[in-house]
Write a protein that holds these residues in place. Structure first.
Motif, PDB file in Angstrom:
ATOM      1  N   THR A  65       0.851  -1.185   0.000  1.00  0.00           N
ATOM      2  CA  THR A  65       0.000   0.000   0.000  1.00  0.00           C
ATOM      3  C   THR A  65       0.890   1.238   0.000  1.00  0.00           C
ATOM      4  N   ALA A 333      -0.470  -0.397   6.987  1.00  0.00           N
ATOM      5  CA  ALA A 333      -0.973  -1.055   5.784  1.00  0.00           C
ATOM      6  C   ALA A 333      -2.239  -1.849   6.083  1.00  0.00           C
ATOM      7  N   MET A 336      -5.096   0.499   6.075  1.00  0.00           N
ATOM      8  CA  MET A 336      -5.499   0.873   4.717  1.00  0.00           C
ATOM      9  C   MET A 336      -6.335  -0.227   4.080  1.00  0.00           C
ATOM     10  N   HIS A 337      -5.914  -1.475   4.260  1.00  0.00           N
ATOM     11  CA  HIS A 337      -6.719  -2.588   3.736  1.00  0.00           C
ATOM     12  C   HIS A 337      -8.054  -2.705   4.469  1.00  0.00           C
ATOM     13  N   ARG A 342      -5.361   7.270   3.673  1.00  0.00           N
ATOM     14  CA  ARG A 342      -3.948   7.445   4.005  1.00  0.00           C
ATOM     15  C   ARG A 342      -3.730   8.568   5.015  1.00  0.00           C
ATOM     16  N   TYR A 491      -1.158  -4.310  -6.081  1.00  0.00           N
ATOM     17  CA  TYR A 491      -1.914  -3.690  -4.995  1.00  0.00           C
ATOM     18  C   TYR A 491      -3.118  -4.493  -4.535  1.00  0.00           C
ATOM     19  N   LEU A 500      -9.033  -3.632  -2.303  1.00  0.00           N
ATOM     20  CA  LEU A 500      -8.093  -4.002  -1.243  1.00  0.00           C
ATOM     21  C   LEU A 500      -8.654  -5.143  -0.396  1.00  0.00           C
TER      22      LEU A 500
END
Length: 556
Positions: A65, A333, A336-337, A342, A491, A500
């Motif tokens: 990410t 990370a 983010m998933h 961000r 990604y 994601l």
């Protein structure tokens, strides 16, 4: 914390001949490139063939990410930490490409206090290997054009020349071009294009060859196009393999450098894992294994790309058998998933961590399919909270996998002795029962489907009839035993980079196929992935310059 380049510049390096001496390499068997990097003579490496090999540890990661995972930093820090706790360990890495260095990702020499040095040389020209690979590739392109210009005795079909050119810079303008314009003296007009050097089949062959003889044989088997009768044409038929090997003769010898803590680092070869097989050279890995007790290596991007290709291509072709794997993850990370933007990653969010753990969980499961025991390395950031770290530990424990927090970026080897002890114990436990994901005899289409279903969580693969026919054509031409190299976005488990987590019930669409007859695999190009990246809106190159003291600034 100082920028990486300042930390590297302040490092107390020792002469590379001393690094070699620690491994037992006589000074006469090394070819210095200055004081801090050297190549090891091939004849000397061949003399080590009967030595027992050390333990092999693969460092891979969860799906990357923009928040960062730090896989190379962990690989370097782990090698340093293994030496710190009493092991004779080396790290084996790929050579960075100029594309990411001047593009979005930056260099690939680690970070903070877990770097390989000389950082500037390694990220830029190093020992010239990347340039030699590009030159050999483009020599073949020139010799194909010249063969056609002076007679074309075997009747190469200009519409079916598959060999493109390469350059090691992100340059979208060169993806599709027309060459030979301006009249007969300038050749013949035809469509062509450029890939980035790290996607070249020459790079793949370079990284899979154990000797100059094998290198020359593999280069000769490259299929560069087809005749008007539909027969494949090889590099040997245009008499290019010998000259290409001559350009690569010195490059094939592996490079030795050092970490910030003066431990051995073999840095050799550099294929990307999203468009190629993503592993450093076999010859460097085997050299390190015969000179060290434990070898830490890495494969590009997440485990669905780099680790899969390490196991199914590099290990299949070389006979290497990994003893343990390390899966690098970060709390950032995972969040983010789990759906956190961000800009909001600094705030504690245990629920998002728990949501994002599905991505890590699939990578853990995937590594398990290969019979390789694994440990999770949680690369620590200052914003990580105890509750978030505990959520990771509890999740991985339910999968029977230990999680160790490491702080190599900030503390060097002292930031992860526990991980070093855990990895050493795992590698020496004898628990590894390595196996590849599919058999050589399986049909090519079924191999690609197995990867998509078993690794990506897809329902199936799809392709138009033209691509399906080419699968069958390659089998009819004798390439059916080749493994598949999936070229796909890094990604996501899917072909959609915005999807994601751990998506399932998706379809992997194969857009194109590329035969790598010399490297002995078939590249399946999926979704919108490009073999020539473009520069971002604000490339890293914008901030790189040489200061008044003649030092490079802005490289990271």
């Amino acid at each position: 914390m100082q920028p990486d380049i300042e930390i590297a510049r302040a490092a107390s390096t020792i002469p590379v001949l001393e690094i070699g001496a620690r491994l037992g390499i006589p000074a006469a068997e090394m070819i210095p490139y200055g004081h801090d990097k050297a190549k090891i003579r091939l004849d000397y490496l061949h003399s080590l063939a009967d030595r027992p090999q050390g333990k092999l540890v693969l460092v891979t990661a969860m799906s990357p990410t923009p928040a960062g995972e730090g896989k190379t930093t962990v690989a370097i820090g782990l090698a340093d930490a293994l030496n710190r706790v009493g092991h004779n360990a080396s790290v084996c890495l790929r050579e960075p490409s100029l594309g990411p260095c001047f593009g979005l990702k930056g260099g690939a020499a680690g970070g903070g206090y877990a770097q390989v040095v000389p950082m500037e040389d390694i990220n830029l020209h190093f020992t010239g290997d990347m340039h030699a690979i590009g030159a050999a590739h483009n020599l073949l392109a020139a010799m194909i054009d010249n063969y056609v210009h002076w007679g074309n005795e075997i009747r190469i079909d200009l519409r079916k020349v598959t060999w493109r050119r390469v350059v090691d810079i992100n340059d979208r303008q060169l993806r599709q071009i027309v060459t030979g314009v301006g009249g007969p003296a300038n050749g013949y007009p035809m469509e062509g294009g450029f890939d980035i050097t790290v996607a070249s089949e020459v790079m793949a062959i370079f990284c899979l060859s154990r000797s100059l003889a094998e290198l020359q044989q593999r280069l000769g088997r490259i299929v560069i196009g087809y005749t008007r009768g539909g027969e494949p044409v090889t590099a040997e038929q245009v008499q290019a393999a010998g000259a290409m090997t001559a350009l690569l003769k010195d490059a094939l010898a592996p490079n030795l450098a050092q970490t910030l803590e003066n431990n051995p680092a073999f840095i050799h070869g550099g294929p990307f894992a999203n468009i190629a097989h993503g592993c450093n050279s076999v010859i460097a890995t085997e050299a390190a294994l015969r000179l060290s007790d434990i070898v830490v290596t890495e494969a590009g991007f997440g485990a669905d790309l780099g680790a899969e290709k390490f196991f199914d291509i590099k290990c299949r072709k070389s006979g290497l058998r990994p003893d343990a794997a390390v899966i690098v993850a970060t709390v950032r990370a995972l969040k983010m998933h789990g759906g956190v933007p961000r800009g909001e990653l600094e705030a504690e969010n245990v629920a998002a961590v728990e949501e994002g753990l599905a991505n890590l969980g699939r990578h853990i499961r995937n590594i398990g399919q290969y019979g390789v025991p694994a440990v999770v390395a949680l690369n620590h950031f200052d914003s990580d909270t105890d509750a978030e770290i505990q959520a990771v530990r509890e999740y991985t424990a339910r999968s029977g996998v230990d999680t160790q927090v490491c702080r190599y970026w900030a503390q060097g080897s002292a930031g992860g002795e526990e991980l070093a002890h855990a990895v050493a114990a795992l590698a020496s436990s004898g628990a590894a029962q390595f196996r590849t994901l599919y058999d050589d005899a399986q049909p090519l289409w079924d191999k690609a489907r197995t990867i998509a279903r078993s690794i990506y969580g897809a329902d199936d693969i799809a392709a138009d009839q033209k691509i399906r026919d080419r699968f069958r054509q390659y089998e009819a031409e004798g390439y059916g035993h080749f493994p598949i190299c999936m070229a796909k976005t890094q990604y996501s488990f899917s072909t959609d980079p915005q999807l994601l987590g751990a998506p399932d019930k998706h379809t992997v669409v194969i857009r194109d196929l590329a035969l790598a007859a010399g490297a002995e695999f078939l590249v399946a190009i999926c979704g919108d992935i490009m073999r020539m990246p473009g520069l971002p809106r604000k490339p890293a190159a914008n901030g790189i310059f040489v200061n008044a003291q003649g030092q490079i600034e802005g490289l990271f």
